[in-house]
Scaffold this active site. Structure first.
Site, PDB file in Angstrom:
ATOM      1  N   LYS A  88     -29.753 -92.774 -50.289  1.00 15.81           N
ATOM      2  CA  LYS A  88     -29.595 -91.486 -50.534  1.00 15.81           C
ATOM      3  C   LYS A  88     -28.994 -90.996 -48.787  1.00 15.81           C
ATOM      4  O   LYS A  88     -29.795 -90.932 -47.963  1.00 15.81           O
ATOM      5  CB  LYS A  88     -31.390 -90.569 -50.815  1.00 15.81           C
ATOM      6  CG  LYS A  88     -31.069 -89.447 -50.726  1.00 15.81           C
ATOM      7  CD  LYS A  88     -31.991 -88.730 -51.727  1.00 15.81           C
ATOM      8  CE  LYS A  88     -32.555 -87.659 -51.808  1.00 15.81           C
ATOM      9  NZ  LYS A  88     -32.582 -86.851 -50.413  1.00 15.81           N
TER      10      LYS A  88
HETATM   11  P1  FBP Z   1     -32.416 -81.039 -51.080  1.00 14.43           P
HETATM   12  O1  FBP Z   1     -30.971 -81.759 -51.930  1.00 14.43           O
HETATM   13  O2  FBP Z   1     -33.035 -80.077 -50.960  1.00 14.43           O
HETATM   14  O3  FBP Z   1     -31.612 -81.314 -49.739  1.00 14.43           O
HETATM   15  O4  FBP Z   1     -33.230 -82.272 -50.978  1.00 14.43           O
HETATM   16  C1  FBP Z   1     -32.967 -83.600 -50.397  1.00 14.43           C
HETATM   17  C2  FBP Z   1     -33.843 -83.811 -48.962  1.00 14.43           C
HETATM   18  O5  FBP Z   1     -33.337 -85.734 -48.614  1.00 14.43           O
HETATM   19  C3  FBP Z   1     -35.832 -84.084 -49.879  1.00 14.43           C
HETATM   20  O6  FBP Z   1     -35.881 -84.577 -50.357  1.00 14.43           O
HETATM   21  C4  FBP Z   1     -35.979 -83.920 -48.366  1.00 14.43           C
HETATM   22  O7  FBP Z   1     -37.194 -82.960 -48.804  1.00 14.43           O
HETATM   23  C5  FBP Z   1     -35.390 -82.773 -47.985  1.00 14.43           C
HETATM   24  O8  FBP Z   1     -33.988 -82.795 -48.263  1.00 14.43           O
HETATM   25  C6  FBP Z   1     -35.127 -83.535 -46.561  1.00 14.43           C
HETATM   26  O9  FBP Z   1     -34.905 -82.482 -45.745  1.00 14.43           O
HETATM   27  P2  FBP Z   1     -34.285 -81.859 -44.176  1.00 14.43           P
HETATM   28  O10 FBP Z   1     -33.129 -82.718 -43.976  1.00 14.43           O
HETATM   29  O11 FBP Z   1     -34.421 -80.882 -43.801  1.00 14.43           O
HETATM   30  O12 FBP Z   1     -35.427 -83.340 -43.810  1.00 14.43           O
END
Ligand code: FBP
Length: 277
Positions: free
Chosen positions: A187
């Site tokens: 991911k």
């Molecule tokens: P989003 O779709 O809201 O971006 O979520 C994906 C994610 O990877 C979450 O699993 C995680 O909490 C967040 O984004 C991480 O965000 P950041 O890039 O701020 O660390």
């Protein structure tokens, strides 16, 4: 001679097929209560049971949550969708420099106890804590190999030497490193175009790459257009949080994503059908 797979290979295949039913997936991520804090949720979605019940009824292929949330919401997801248990995390309450480290939030055996179909763990490639996170990832992946549990890596390059974490060179490097350390699913960030994202997919060398949703886009159609390009670039779908739970109608976004990812509809068709335009 017929090739006989190991027990663990069979387990991984069976579990992965519950997530990527046709080779692609729409996965709902909700680890934000820890990663960003509870204020990230609109009030009506602060209760995890409410939002999980909505996305599950809209048909998500899997949810990705921390162990404690999986426990609290089992009535909402159990026997209805696949479960990915995230076993690393951090809060933004930490001192800034320590926010480059993800710590354990659970163990593989707990994920198994919960009935998980995969575990997820983050590596912030390029941070001063890269070594610690690599070591943890190897431990988690080893346990996964024993139990036939797929491991999704949130391959997130960031850190003091990285100027632009969304630069294709950097994202591609992270995705490749994830493949090299043994991730079964990756991911990662949007690189801004179909052409650049296809380089990320190629660097992952056959390990499925899913888009990490990112901050909420100004309009739902903007997000759907990104996902369309991810699919055209050879991506295997999306793991999305804020672009679903921050909407008034999260079910409509989930259904629109399913139309794109599994039915090949265009962003416009999907958005129109779900009342998102
Ligand atoms: P989003 O779709 O809201 O971006 O979520 C994906 C994610 O990877 C979450 O699993 C995680 O909490 C967040 O984004 C991480 O965000 P950041 O890039 O701020 O660390």
């Amino acid at each position: 001679m017929e090739k006989v797979l190991s027990f663990s290979s069979v387990g991984k295949r069976v579990r992965l097929s519950r997530i990527l039913k046709d080779g692609k997936a729409v996965i709902f991520a909700m680890d934000h209560g820890m990663e960003h804090g509870p204020d990230e949720f609109p009030e009506e979605h602060l209760n995890p049971k409410v939002i999980i019940s909505k996305v599950v009824s809209a048909g998500v292929d899997a949810i990705m949550v921390n162990p404690g949330i999986a426990r609290l919401t089992y009535e909402e997801w159990g026997n209805k969708t696949a479960l990915i248990v995230k076993v690393t995390g951090k809060t933004v309450l930490r001192p800034k420099e320590d926010q480059f480290l993800q710590s354990p939030t659970g163990i593989v055996e707990e994920a198994i106890a919960l009935g998980a179909d995969a575990v997820a763990a983050t590596i912030y490639w390029g941070t001063p804590y890269e070594d610690v996170m690599m070591e943890r990832f190897v431990e988690i992946a080893n346990a996964c190999s024993i139990y036939g549990m797929p491991i999704l890596q949130l391959a997130y390059p960031r850190g003091p030497t990285i100027q632009n974490r969304y630069d294709v060179k950097i994202v591609k490097y992270g995705a490749r490193a994830a493949a090299e350390i043994g991730a079964d699913l990756i991911k990662t960030y949007w690189t801004g175009s179909k052409e650049t994202f296809s380089q990320v997919v190629k660097a992952a060398s056959g390990i499925p790459v899913l888009l990490s949703g990112g901050a909420r886009t100004p309009k739902p159609i903007d997000f759907l257009k990104i996902v369309e390009q991810v699919l055209e670039a050879g991506g295997s779908g999306v793991v999305v949080g804020r672009n679903v739970f921050q909407l008034k109608n999260p079910e409509a976004m989930v259904r629109a994503l399913i139309r794109l990812v599994h039915k090949g509809e265009s962003p416009e068709e999907a958005a129109r059908a779900e009342g998102l335009m």
